[in-house]
Write a protein that holds these residues in place. Structure first.
Motif, mmCIF file in Angstrom:
data_model
loop_
_atom_site.group_PDB
_atom_site.id
_atom_site.type_symbol
_atom_site.label_atom_id
_atom_site.label_comp_id
_atom_site.label_asym_id
_atom_site.label_seq_id
_atom_site.Cartn_x
_atom_site.Cartn_y
_atom_site.Cartn_z
ATOM 1 N N ILE A 1 27.085 -32.364 -8.206
ATOM 2 C CA ILE A 1 25.877 -31.729 -8.740
ATOM 3 C C ILE A 1 24.658 -32.107 -7.891
ATOM 4 C CG2 ILE A 1 24.280 -31.729 -10.700
ATOM 5 C CD1 ILE A 1 26.735 -31.859 -12.534
ATOM 6 N N MET A 2 24.567 -33.373 -7.507
ATOM 7 C CA MET A 2 23.440 -33.808 -6.668
ATOM 8 C C MET A 2 23.450 -33.096 -5.318
ATOM 9 S SD MET A 2 21.627 -35.957 -8.279
ATOM 10 C CE MET A 2 21.618 -37.195 -9.523
ATOM 11 N N ILE A 3 24.619 -32.982 -4.704
ATOM 12 C CA ILE A 3 24.719 -32.310 -3.406
ATOM 13 C C ILE A 3 24.335 -30.838 -3.537
ATOM 14 C CG2 ILE A 3 26.357 -31.560 -1.628
ATOM 15 C CD1 ILE A 3 27.787 -34.281 -2.066
ATOM 16 N N VAL B 1 20.481 -30.515 -3.930
ATOM 17 C CA VAL B 1 19.715 -30.681 -2.683
ATOM 18 C C VAL B 1 19.901 -29.471 -1.776
ATOM 19 C CG1 VAL B 1 19.530 -32.063 -0.583
ATOM 20 C CG2 VAL B 1 19.702 -33.195 -2.797
ATOM 21 N N LEU B 2 21.147 -29.001 -1.621
ATOM 22 C CA LEU B 2 21.392 -27.848 -0.761
ATOM 23 C C LEU B 2 20.705 -26.592 -1.290
ATOM 24 C CD1 LEU B 2 25.154 -28.364 0.159
ATOM 25 C CD2 LEU B 2 23.151 -28.764 1.596
ATOM 26 N N SER B 3 20.755 -26.386 -2.596
ATOM 27 C CA SER B 3 20.101 -25.219 -3.184
ATOM 28 C C SER B 3 18.589 -25.310 -3.038
ATOM 29 C CB SER B 3 20.454 -25.097 -4.665
ATOM 30 O OG SER B 3 21.827 -24.944 -4.834
ATOM 31 N N TRP B 4 18.040 -26.495 -3.256
ATOM 32 C CA TRP B 4 16.598 -26.692 -3.145
ATOM 33 C C TRP B 4 16.137 -26.438 -1.718
ATOM 34 C CZ3 TRP B 4 13.596 -30.822 -0.946
ATOM 35 C CH2 TRP B 4 12.250 -30.795 -1.313
ATOM 36 N N LEU B 5 16.888 -26.959 -0.749
ATOM 37 C CA LEU B 5 16.541 -26.717 0.657
ATOM 38 C C LEU B 5 16.684 -25.236 1.010
ATOM 39 C CD1 LEU B 5 18.205 -29.806 2.363
ATOM 40 C CD2 LEU B 5 15.750 -29.375 2.058
ATOM 41 N N LEU C 1 16.303 -22.698 -1.057
ATOM 42 C CA LEU C 1 15.178 -21.993 -1.669
ATOM 43 C C LEU C 1 13.893 -22.197 -0.864
ATOM 44 C CD1 LEU C 1 15.887 -22.677 -5.436
ATOM 45 C CD2 LEU C 1 15.862 -20.448 -4.318
ATOM 46 N N LYS C 2 13.697 -23.414 -0.359
ATOM 47 C CA LYS C 2 12.517 -23.662 0.475
ATOM 48 C C LYS C 2 12.593 -22.863 1.767
ATOM 49 C CE LYS C 2 10.383 -27.429 0.953
ATOM 50 N NZ LYS C 2 9.849 -28.758 1.178
ATOM 51 N N ALA C 3 13.796 -22.712 2.320
ATOM 52 C CA ALA C 3 13.962 -21.995 3.583
ATOM 53 C C ALA C 3 13.633 -20.510 3.450
ATOM 54 C CB ALA C 3 15.392 -22.166 4.106
ATOM 55 N N VAL C 4 13.909 -19.927 2.276
ATOM 56 C CA VAL C 4 13.613 -18.499 2.078
ATOM 57 C C VAL C 4 12.253 -18.296 1.411
ATOM 58 C CG1 VAL C 4 16.027 -17.801 2.024
ATOM 59 C CG2 VAL C 4 14.875 -18.377 -0.115
ATOM 60 N N ARG C 5 11.466 -19.371 1.381
ATOM 61 C CA ARG C 5 10.101 -19.340 0.844
ATOM 62 C C ARG C 5 10.028 -18.948 -0.637
ATOM 63 N NH1 ARG C 5 6.510 -19.636 5.436
ATOM 64 N NH2 ARG C 5 7.713 -19.196 7.312
ATOM 65 N N LYS C 6 10.992 -19.447 -1.393
ATOM 66 C CA LYS C 6 10.980 -19.308 -2.855
ATOM 67 C C LYS C 6 11.064 -20.707 -3.462
ATOM 68 C CE LYS C 6 11.614 -14.752 -3.198
ATOM 69 N NZ LYS C 6 10.810 -13.821 -3.890
ATOM 70 N N PRO C 7 10.060 -21.552 -3.198
ATOM 71 C CA PRO C 7 10.166 -22.943 -3.649
ATOM 72 C C PRO C 7 10.209 -23.046 -5.173
ATOM 73 C CG PRO C 7 7.945 -22.485 -2.911
ATOM 74 C CD PRO C 7 8.772 -21.269 -2.591
ATOM 75 N N MET C 8 11.036 -23.953 -5.630
ATOM 76 C CA MET C 8 11.181 -24.202 -7.058
ATOM 77 C C MET C 8 11.262 -25.715 -7.233
ATOM 78 S SD MET C 8 14.034 -22.577 -9.592
ATOM 79 C CE MET C 8 13.400 -20.937 -9.383
ATOM 80 N N HIS C 9 10.780 -26.197 -8.352
ATOM 81 C CA HIS C 9 10.826 -27.631 -8.612
ATOM 82 C C HIS C 9 12.283 -28.089 -8.615
ATOM 83 C CE1 HIS C 9 10.377 -31.461 -10.721
ATOM 84 N NE2 HIS C 9 9.135 -31.442 -10.262
ATOM 85 N N ILE C 10 12.539 -29.233 -7.989
ATOM 86 C CA ILE C 10 13.909 -29.723 -7.847
ATOM 87 C C ILE C 10 14.533 -30.035 -9.208
ATOM 88 C CG2 ILE C 10 13.353 -32.155 -7.524
ATOM 89 C CD1 ILE C 10 15.528 -32.082 -5.244
#
Length: 58
Positions: free
Chosen positions: A9-11, A14-18, A20-29
């Protein structure tokens, strides 16, 4: 076993959060983490209930 699930779940978090940041749709972790917890643990509970239901109907 439970440690492996939480590590997975942790992995995924982190991968999903990164991602989302890469496609410029940032969301709180925290929301991303909550999504994966509900998805994995909820899915596990759902399939467990289905298996119990099938066994009880034999």
């Amino acid at each position: 076993m439970i440690i492996k699930v939480w590590l997975f779940i942790m992995i995924l978090t982190v991968l999903s959060w990164l991602g989302l940041k890469a496609v410029r749709k940032p969301m709180h972790i925290g929301w991303v983490f909550l999504f994966w917890v509900v998805t994995i643990l909820g899915g596990t509970a759902f399939f467990y209930m289905i298996s119990v239901w099938f066994v009880s109907n034999q």
